[in-house]
Design an enzyme around this catalytic site. Sequence first.
Site, PDB file in Angstrom:
ATOM      1  N   ASP A  94       0.795  -1.229   0.000  1.00 43.76           N
ATOM      2  CA  ASP A  94       0.000   0.000   0.000  1.00 43.76           C
ATOM      3  C   ASP A  94       0.828   1.280   0.000  1.00 43.76           C
ATOM      4  O   ASP A  94       0.307   2.356   0.289  1.00 43.76           O
ATOM      5  CB  ASP A  94      -0.935  -0.001   1.208  1.00 43.76           C
ATOM      6  CG  ASP A  94      -0.189   0.088   2.528  1.00 43.76           C
ATOM      7  OD1 ASP A  94       0.973  -0.339   2.585  1.00 43.76           O
ATOM      8  OD2 ASP A  94      -0.772   0.576   3.508  1.00 43.76           O
ATOM      9  N   GLU A  95       2.102   1.192  -0.350  1.00 44.22           N
ATOM     10  CA  GLU A  95       2.944   2.385  -0.259  1.00 44.22           C
ATOM     11  C   GLU A  95       4.097   2.300  -1.247  1.00 44.22           C
ATOM     12  O   GLU A  95       4.656   1.234  -1.484  1.00 44.22           O
ATOM     13  CB  GLU A  95       3.484   2.515   1.175  1.00 44.22           C
ATOM     14  CG  GLU A  95       4.168   3.815   1.475  1.00 44.22           C
ATOM     15  CD  GLU A  95       4.479   3.955   2.960  1.00 44.22           C
ATOM     16  OE1 GLU A  95       4.730   5.094   3.399  1.00 44.22           O
ATOM     17  OE2 GLU A  95       4.465   2.937   3.685  1.00 44.22           O
TER      18      GLU A  95
END
Length: 347
Positions: A94-95
């Site tokens: 997610d990053e």
Amino acid sequence: MDAFFASVEQRDNPALRGKPVAVGGSRERGVVAAASYEARKFGVHSALSSKIAAQRCPQLIFVKPRFEVYSAVSRQIREIFHSYTDLVEPLSLDEAYLDVTENKIGMPSASIIAKEIKQRIWEETGLTASAGVSFNKFLAKIGSDMNKPNGFTLITPDMAEELVAGLMIEKFHGIGKVTAAKMQGMGIVTGADLRERPEDELVRNFGKVGRYYYRIARAQDDREVQPHRIRKSIGSERTFDVDLTEEQDMLERLEELAKEVSIDMARLQATAKTVTLKIKYFDFTQNTRSKTFLSEFSSADAIYTIARDLLRTPQLPHQPVRLLGITASSLLYQHDKMEGYQLTLDL
């Protein structure tokens, strides 16, 4: 991404929207993998004991994780990233860091690109993201954690030193809880305190990473975005609601874990030569068992078979098991492999 796992669950299940949600664990045991913002108001966060989380938030709803769904959404988001630049360095599902100095749309403004990406993520996935824009990785990361959820933070060169000086030391990316506690014991509470310490003192107290601390206290970070950052291992583990005592139950969980590891390996176009099995018992003692092969593998069946044999060797766990984990390592990546060819022998 904002509360990624929990946000995906709320997106896919309208009944969870606006409610405190924890992904992973249960009221009895386990660990929270992700918490919605409604749950965070009660002090629930990732890596927190599920039992404590339930005490802090009695109305907390526990949801089983769906890692294959999270991986699919992550791939969708990275396709958006790559439509702007090939300099994408994933940090997790997610990053990621993006370098848009030279980008595919010829846009001179990183801020406009970041806002476009946020909007596209919302339109294409129904999820919100927070962006930090700055002239180095450290500051961009700091910015991405500010004003969440759905945040946008621009840190310009003339803002940087003052912002870092006022930042609490536990908010520094790269300074974990243990290091932060040590620094606080030394009287280093803010970025301004850290900047006052000479480099040799930081190296003496924290080793080589002390040089990094010295630089980031001055908003300096020369690390480049590395699109092909090499991961050394790929793994997945699970804490169970009820301790496992039967072999068949353990094998079923290993099969699920092997599939998750295989999916991640396929996404990264990687193969492995080593499998490590992690076993944690009811009393929190744990051991690991590993096996390395000359040939490489990547299929879920192969990973499961190796993990199954490790579970049985030297003997099946003789105590109730609360956690199992599988890690594949000694990784080889597709782009690093040389094309092979068949030798012809004239017999």
